[in-house]
Design an enzyme around this catalytic site. Structure first.
Site, PDB file in Angstrom:
ATOM      1  N   LYS A   1       0.844  -1.202   0.000  1.00  0.00           N
ATOM      2  CA  LYS A   1       0.000   0.000   0.000  1.00  0.00           C
ATOM      3  C   LYS A   1       0.878   1.249   0.000  1.00  0.00           C
ATOM      4  CE  LYS A   1      -3.862  -2.247   2.276  1.00  0.00           C
ATOM      5  NZ  LYS A   1      -4.498  -2.628   3.532  1.00  0.00           N
TER       6      LYS A   1
ATOM      7  N   GLN B   1      -4.648  -1.110   9.635  1.00  0.00           N
ATOM      8  CA  GLN B   1      -4.561  -2.448   9.039  1.00  0.00           C
ATOM      9  C   GLN B   1      -5.199  -3.495   9.977  1.00  0.00           C
ATOM     10  OE1 GLN B   1      -3.327  -3.272   5.902  1.00  0.00           O
ATOM     11  NE2 GLN B   1      -4.118  -5.300   6.375  1.00  0.00           N
TER      12      GLN B   1
ATOM     13  N   ASP C   1     -11.121   2.974   4.103  1.00  0.00           N
ATOM     14  CA  ASP C   1     -11.527   1.562   4.007  1.00  0.00           C
ATOM     15  C   ASP C   1     -13.050   1.440   3.894  1.00  0.00           C
ATOM     16  OD1 ASP C   1      -9.526  -0.267   3.784  1.00  0.00           O
ATOM     17  OD2 ASP C   1      -9.200  -0.528   5.944  1.00  0.00           O
TER      18      ASP C   1
END
Ligand code: NDP
Length: 300
Positions: A53, A97, A120
């Protein structure tokens, strides 16, 4: 029939080029998109995801900040970090994460993220906006599935779509995105009766189960589009999807491979969400570029 292979790698590359162009436009107008990635503990898979990422975000011209925290970080410390990032105007996207170490409450951490920075798309406010058809930030993997269809000229409106899997990360948001695009949607799960016959009715099949090659070739309606979200590693190290690829591609009209299908799209859509969040924070209207017009329903 030999199915057309939907090349997620190539599609993700063009999404990322589009993101980089918009990021440059924003930077020229004084806002460099900023992404903060929070990694707690030392889970090896998470380390790899975060590294990928970071790399992709840097390539897109973003300012990237990776915050690595020890596995013993407390809930209070993590919430304080999220609040600090919420208050930082150079950070437009915050990604924590997952999974988090077991002693941490991931739901509470996600709820602490400013919904306008929730790249997200997991904050309850963004979930509600997706259901209500309002402007928000929406989950990256299902957005990637829609984008693959849009960029491959596969129409969704009016078509029978079956989604196998109802997770909050993939299946459910994908169902609402398809509905927003006027597909007729059936969501299946582990209790669905006679799954093969439900899938056989579908013109569009989306598999997000996490069971290697669960969806067999004879479940596929001839000519159907098959989007395989699954990533399963077999004992011999081989990666396979949730669809039996060789069998299904003999009947499908179009199909995504694993690897190289939906996988590369997830990071591309994370970058896209970050650029959207940065533009909104700056009050700048960006041209959608080559992103298909139909995507508006899930980007807006
Ligand atoms: P979850 O485990 O959270 O959800 C799996 C879903 O599949 C559940 O809704 C479950 O039903 C359903 N299911 C399980 N067994 C069956 C069955 N035999 N028949 C029908 N439905 C079944 O998984 P995720 O949604 O997080 O992930 C799914 C797959 O996608 C995984 O392989 C994962 O690795 C992959 N993935 C890939 C990503 C990418 O970037 N390409 C990103 C995210 C995930 P129930 O609700 O009844 O338990």
């Amino acid at each position: 029939m030999n199915a057309k292979i939907l090349d997620g790698k190539a599609i993700a590359k063009s999404v990322r080029e589009d993101v980089a162009r918009r990021a440059a436009e924003l930077a020229a107008r004084g806002t460099r998109p900023g992404l903060a990635v929070v990694l707690v503990g030392d889970d090896p898979a998470s380390q790899v995801y975060v590294k990928n990422k970071d790399k992709a975000a840097l390539e897109a011209g973003f300012a990237v900040r990776t915050l690595r925290k020890s596995a013993t970080t407390t809930q209070a410390e993590l919430l304080a970090l999220v609040r600090q990032l919420n208050a930082d105007s150079t950070v437009h996207g915050i990604l924590v994460q997952l999974p988090l170490p077991k002693h941490l409450d991931a739901g509470a951490v996600v709820r602490a993220i400013d919904p306008a920075k929730d790249v997200d798309g997991l904050h309850p406010e963004n979930v509600a906006k997706l259901v209500l058809g309002e402007r928000g930030l929406f989950p990256c993997t299902p957005r990637g599935c829609i984008e693959i269809c849009d960029r491959s000229g596969i129409s969704l409106s009016g078509r029978r779509a079956v989604v196998v899997g109802r997770s909050m990360l993939v299946g459910k948001p994908l169902g609402f995105m398809l509905l927003a695009r006027d597909a007729t949607v059936t969501l299946c799960h582990s209790r669905t009766n006679d799954l093969p016959s439900v899938v056989r009715d579908a013109e569009l099949v989306f598999a997000a189960v996490g069971k290697p090659e669960l969806v067999r070739g004879d479940w596929i309606r001839p000519g159907a589009t098959v989007i395989d979200v699954g990533i399963n590693r077999l004992a011999d190290g081989k990666l396979v999807g949730d669809v039996a690829f060789a069998e299904a591609s003999a009947r499908a009209g179009a199909i995504t491979p694993v690897p190289g299908g939906v996988g590369p799209m997830t990071i591309a859509m994370l970058l896209d969400n970050t650029v959207i969040a940065a533009a909104r924070a700056a009050g700048i209207e960006l041209r959608a570029g080559p992103l298909a017009a139909g995507s508006a329903a899930v980007r807006a």
